[in-house]
Design a protein around this motif. Sequence first.
Motif, short mmCIF file in Angstrom:
data_model
loop_
_atom_site.label_atom_id
_atom_site.label_comp_id
_atom_site.label_asym_id
_atom_site.label_seq_id
_atom_site.Cartn_x
_atom_site.Cartn_y
_atom_site.Cartn_z
N GLU A 145 -55.08 41.94 -39.46
CA GLU A 145 -55.41 41.88 -40.88
C GLU A 145 -56.72 41.13 -41.08
O GLU A 145 -57.07 40.24 -40.30
CB GLU A 145 -54.31 41.15 -41.67
N LEU A 192 -57.45 43.53 -48.84
CA LEU A 192 -57.04 43.23 -47.47
C LEU A 192 -57.08 44.51 -46.65
O LEU A 192 -56.73 45.59 -47.15
CB LEU A 192 -55.63 42.65 -47.44
N CYS A 203 -56.08 46.23 -42.75
CA CYS A 203 -55.26 46.12 -41.56
C CYS A 203 -55.67 47.25 -40.63
O CYS A 203 -55.51 48.43 -40.97
CB CYS A 203 -53.78 46.22 -41.91
N TRP A 242 -46.92 46.03 -46.41
CA TRP A 242 -47.51 44.71 -46.58
C TRP A 242 -46.41 43.75 -47.04
O TRP A 242 -45.65 44.07 -47.98
CB TRP A 242 -48.64 44.73 -47.60
N TYR A 272 -54.95 49.55 -46.33
CA TYR A 272 -55.60 48.59 -47.19
C TYR A 272 -54.67 48.19 -48.33
O TYR A 272 -53.84 48.96 -48.78
CB TYR A 272 -56.87 49.20 -47.78
N TYR A 328 -49.07 39.84 -44.35
CA TYR A 328 -48.88 40.53 -43.08
C TYR A 328 -48.82 42.03 -43.31
O TYR A 328 -48.21 42.50 -44.27
CB TYR A 328 -47.56 40.12 -42.44
N CYS A 329 -49.43 42.77 -42.41
CA CYS A 329 -49.19 44.20 -42.43
C CYS A 329 -48.24 44.56 -41.31
O CYS A 329 -48.12 43.82 -40.32
CB CYS A 329 -50.48 45.01 -42.35
N THR A 361 -53.01 37.16 -42.64
CA THR A 361 -54.25 36.61 -43.18
C THR A 361 -53.91 35.80 -44.42
O THR A 361 -53.10 36.23 -45.26
CB THR A 361 -55.27 37.73 -43.49
#
Length: 123
Positions: free
Chosen positions: A6, A20, A22, A36, A80, A95-96, A117
Amino acid sequence: QVQLVESGGGLVQAGGSLRLSCEASGRTVSNRAMGWFRQAPGKEREFVGAISWSGSNTNYADSVKGRATISRDNAKNAVYLQMSSLKAEDTAVYYCAAGGLFASSTWRTYEYWGQGTQVTVSS
């Protein structure tokens, strides 16, 4: 194996927005749903949103509905999360995850996870 990384987190003011990313490596995630999740200090992991393997279906938590958009680019092996109108309560590690086919809100559905992230929203 799939590795997820991420990026895009940081410090943002309340009311602001961020995106964000990933990115996956190792194997394609084009045949997997992507989700996510987030976790704030002292709180349990929380579903944010997910997108099906095809990108045709998305699912969002009520807490972010209308403020979050998930998209994917299978050619780039990436997903994203665009969030707007950020609030202090959006502060968390994001988190992804990859797994399954459908946009599930259940974390156990997902096989692979990134390291996360940090997103900090200042009020």
